[in-house]
Write a protein that holds these residues in place. Structure first.
Motif, PDB file in Angstrom:
ATOM      1  N   ARG A 106       0.866  -1.178   0.000  1.00 26.01           N
ATOM      2  CA  ARG A 106       0.000   0.000   0.000  1.00 26.01           C
ATOM      3  C   ARG A 106       0.895   1.217   0.000  1.00 26.01           C
ATOM      4  O   ARG A 106       1.884   1.282   0.740  1.00 26.01           O
ATOM      5  N   SER A 107       0.571   2.204  -0.779  1.00 26.00           N
ATOM      6  CA  SER A 107       1.409   3.401  -0.893  1.00 26.00           C
ATOM      7  C   SER A 107       1.320   4.288   0.343  1.00 26.00           C
ATOM      8  O   SER A 107       2.299   4.920   0.723  1.00 26.00           O
ATOM      9  N   GLU A 108       0.173   4.324   0.981  1.00 26.93           N
ATOM     10  CA  GLU A 108      -0.018   5.253   2.100  1.00 26.93           C
ATOM     11  C   GLU A 108       0.814   4.919   3.328  1.00 26.93           C
ATOM     12  O   GLU A 108       1.322   5.806   4.002  1.00 26.93           O
ATOM     13  N   ASP A 109       0.976   3.623   3.638  1.00 31.49           N
ATOM     14  CA  ASP A 109       1.734   3.257   4.840  1.00 31.49           C
ATOM     15  C   ASP A 109       2.840   2.228   4.570  1.00 31.49           C
ATOM     16  O   ASP A 109       3.461   1.719   5.500  1.00 31.49           O
ATOM     17  N   ASN A 110       3.083   1.901   3.310  1.00 33.41           N
ATOM     18  CA  ASN A 110       4.099   0.937   2.893  1.00 33.41           C
ATOM     19  C   ASN A 110       3.904  -0.461   3.459  1.00 33.41           C
ATOM     20  O   ASN A 110       4.842  -1.251   3.537  1.00 33.41           O
TER      21      ASN A 110
END
Length: 164
Positions: A106-110
């Protein structure tokens, strides 16, 4: 007697295959082209596998964007060639295997949705050592096919993801 039963089995298999094809039988999932993920970020080394993945994702209607909610991380592809038959001249049988490690974040929280997995596809080649040009062309075509197969596997794994 063995030959007769082999012929009967072959005819039965051919008949069943023809009947299934004639009645409109389709393998599950072949007509479901859409992917529930509208956009992805693709992080990978430039190469032919990246091109195959881009083509496969475009075929599902998924766009590649820099700020997408999911990121697919592709590592360098590895190709192994194993000789299956012994001998130095004439025809030889070889197994060609393509492996590509990947992960999905996920890009938001890796956070990893799929961590350190590997796509793998293989095929068997019959090569003629007396015709090196045809051997190289055969190997290149087999690698293109393996890249398409591995890209299809990636799409199927993305399809199985539960996305928010």
């Amino acid at each position: 007697m063995k030959r007769r039963s082999l012929i009967i089995r072959s005819l039965l298999l051919l008949t069943l295959t023809t009947l299934l094809a004639g009645c409109g039988f389709q393998l599950r999932g072949l007509d479901a082209a859409a992917l529930d993920i509208p956009a992805l970020t693709l992080s990978s080394p430039d190469g032919r596998f990246e091109d195959a993945v881009e083509q496969a994702l475009k075929g599902t209607g998924t766009t590649l964007e820099d700020d997408a909610p999911l990121r697919v991380n592709l590592s360098e592809e590895q190709v192994r060639e194993t000789r299956l038959t012994q001998g130095v001249s004439g025809n030889q049988e070889r197994r060609l295997t393509l492996s590509v490690p990947f992960s999905v974040q996920r890009s938001e929280d890796n956070a990893y949705l799929l961590d350190q997995q590997t796509l793998e596809a293989s095929t068997t080649l019959n090569v003629d050592n007396n015709n090196l040009l045809a051997q190289d062309e055969l190997r290149d075509e087999a690698l293109r096919s393996l890249r398409r197969e591995a890209a299809r596997q990636l799409v199927e794994r993305l399809r199985a993801l539960e996305t928010p």
